[in-house]
Scaffold this motif. Structure first.
Motif, PDB file in Angstrom:
ATOM      1  N   ILE A  85       0.856  -1.182   0.000  1.00 36.31           N
ATOM      2  CA  ILE A  85       0.000   0.000   0.000  1.00 36.31           C
ATOM      3  C   ILE A  85       0.898   1.240   0.000  1.00 36.31           C
ATOM      4  O   ILE A  85       1.790   1.373   0.846  1.00 36.31           O
ATOM      5  CB  ILE A  85      -0.916   0.009   1.236  1.00 36.31           C
ATOM      6  CG1 ILE A  85      -1.888  -1.178   1.193  1.00 36.31           C
ATOM      7  CG2 ILE A  85      -1.664   1.340   1.342  1.00 36.31           C
ATOM      8  CD1 ILE A  85      -2.901  -1.146   0.097  1.00 36.31           C
ATOM      9  N   THR A  86       0.665   2.146  -0.950  1.00 33.52           N
ATOM     10  CA  THR A  86       1.555   3.303  -1.099  1.00 33.52           C
ATOM     11  C   THR A  86       0.874   4.639  -0.823  1.00 33.52           C
ATOM     12  O   THR A  86       1.565   5.655  -0.697  1.00 33.52           O
ATOM     13  CB  THR A  86       2.156   3.333  -2.521  1.00 33.52           C
ATOM     14  OG1 THR A  86       1.083   3.425  -3.477  1.00 33.52           O
ATOM     15  CG2 THR A  86       2.965   2.079  -2.799  1.00 33.52           C
ATOM     16  N   ASN A  87      -0.459   4.670  -0.742  1.00 31.46           N
ATOM     17  CA  ASN A  87      -1.131   5.938  -0.443  1.00 31.46           C
ATOM     18  C   ASN A  87      -2.505   5.665   0.156  1.00 31.46           C
ATOM     19  O   ASN A  87      -2.973   4.523   0.185  1.00 31.46           O
ATOM     20  CB  ASN A  87      -1.249   6.802  -1.704  1.00 31.46           C
ATOM     21  CG  ASN A  87      -2.071   6.147  -2.792  1.00 31.46           C
ATOM     22  OD1 ASN A  87      -3.287   6.033  -2.659  1.00 31.46           O
ATOM     23  ND2 ASN A  87      -1.423   5.704  -3.866  1.00 31.46           N
ATOM     24  N   SER A  88      -3.146   6.712   0.634  1.00 34.01           N
ATOM     25  CA  SER A  88      -4.400   6.570   1.382  1.00 34.01           C
ATOM     26  C   SER A  88      -5.579   6.155   0.520  1.00 34.01           C
ATOM     27  O   SER A  88      -6.637   5.796   1.054  1.00 34.01           O
ATOM     28  CB  SER A  88      -4.724   7.877   2.099  1.00 34.01           C
ATOM     29  OG  SER A  88      -4.885   8.936   1.167  1.00 34.01           O
ATOM     30  N   SER A  89      -5.428   6.205  -0.798  1.00 29.85           N
ATOM     31  CA  SER A  89      -6.514   5.770  -1.687  1.00 29.85           C
ATOM     32  C   SER A  89      -6.536   4.259  -1.860  1.00 29.85           C
ATOM     33  O   SER A  89      -7.498   3.719  -2.408  1.00 29.85           O
ATOM     34  CB  SER A  89      -6.364   6.431  -3.063  1.00 29.85           C
ATOM     35  OG  SER A  89      -6.553   7.828  -2.973  1.00 29.85           O
ATOM     36  N   GLU A  90      -5.490   3.584  -1.406  1.00 26.36           N
ATOM     37  CA  GLU A  90      -5.364   2.149  -1.637  1.00 26.36           C
ATOM     38  C   GLU A  90      -5.770   1.351  -0.404  1.00 26.36           C
ATOM     39  O   GLU A  90      -5.584   1.782   0.736  1.00 26.36           O
ATOM     40  CB  GLU A  90      -3.923   1.800  -2.023  1.00 26.36           C
ATOM     41  CG  GLU A  90      -3.508   2.378  -3.367  1.00 26.36           C
ATOM     42  CD  GLU A  90      -2.066   2.091  -3.709  1.00 26.36           C
ATOM     43  OE1 GLU A  90      -1.715   2.166  -4.908  1.00 26.36           O
ATOM     44  OE2 GLU A  90      -1.265   1.798  -2.784  1.00 26.36           O
ATOM     45  N   SER A  91      -6.322   0.183  -0.670  1.00 26.80           N
ATOM     46  CA  SER A  91      -6.667  -0.752   0.401  1.00 26.80           C
ATOM     47  C   SER A  91      -6.689  -2.150  -0.188  1.00 26.80           C
ATOM     48  O   SER A  91      -6.702  -2.328  -1.413  1.00 26.80           O
ATOM     49  CB  SER A  91      -8.024  -0.411   1.013  1.00 26.80           C
ATOM     50  OG  SER A  91      -9.050  -0.539   0.033  1.00 26.80           O
TER      51      SER A  91
END
Length: 222
Positions: A85-91
């Protein structure tokens, strides 16, 4: 009304119990911990050997520790390495097909719950399991801003490594397996194979999740 209480104490270290099975027999057969012996002994042993807080949280959520939960730890470590996971948009989204105890770890570690549409759980028939041996589900790193993601179809083979075997009474078998599986947290690929990697868009994700669609067929591995 006064209620009686019972205080129990036992040495439950698995290496000690290997050499003192008579004490283990008393602990388990006489239900020294009111029927909670399996869970408490297993969790205590992995805790003493450095198990992480989030892993212990998952075992508590599952109500006990078993090799199935440990396999979830291995899969989580593998997915996090391959699809970080590299940013807050990812899950992470899990297409749990088939399900076993591992799913309870993903819910705690990734917050991938059915209620939040992070996990979709589907059973497989014996014939379907035979068609895709050791299949362990589909794991997606989803970007909710871009509406796209990356997916892995994984297999998990419990027999891939010739682990040391427990030779004592039956109560110790799964507990011992939990303990000898723990060091593979740092080497999960010993048990895991990537069956397929593919890209996922919104339409593909819907097909993987929706009732009436077979996710392994949608993924192209069946």
């Amino acid at each position: 009304m006064r209620h009686s209480s019972k205080i129990s104490k036992a040495n439950v270290d698995i290496e000690y119990l290997q050499n003192h099975t008579d004490e283990g027999n008393v602990t388990f057969n006489d239900k020294a911990f009111n029927g909670n012996e399996f869970g408490l002994v297993a969790m205590s042993n992995v805790w003493a050997r450095g198990a992480s807080y989030d892993f212990l949280q998952a075992t508590a959520f599952h109500d006990h520790l078993c090799p199935g939960v440990t396999s979830g730890l291995h899969i989580a470590e593998f997915v996090e390495e391959k699809l970080p996971i590299t940013n807050s948009s990812e899950s992470y989204k899990v297409i749990s097909c088939p399900n076993w105890c591992k799913e309870d770890l993903f819910q705690m570690r990734w917050d991938a719950t059915p209620g939040k549409s992070g996990m979709f759980v589907m059973a497989l028939t014996d014939a379907e399991k035979k068609a895709v041996p050791n299949v362990a589900g589909i794991y997606i790193r989803w970007n909710d801003t871009a509406k796209e993601g990356d997916a892995l179809v994984l297999a998990y083979n419990f027999s891939a490594v010739d682990l040391p075997k427990w030779t004592g009474p039956s109560w110790g078998s799964k507990i011992y397996q939990d303990i000898v599986l723990m060091p593979y947290e740092n080497n999960p690929e010993a048990f895991i194979t990537i069956l397929k990697e593919f890209k996922v868009d919104a339409a593909k994700l819907a097909n993987l999740q929706n009732a009436g669609m077979h996710p392994l067929k949608v993924a192209g591995v069946m």
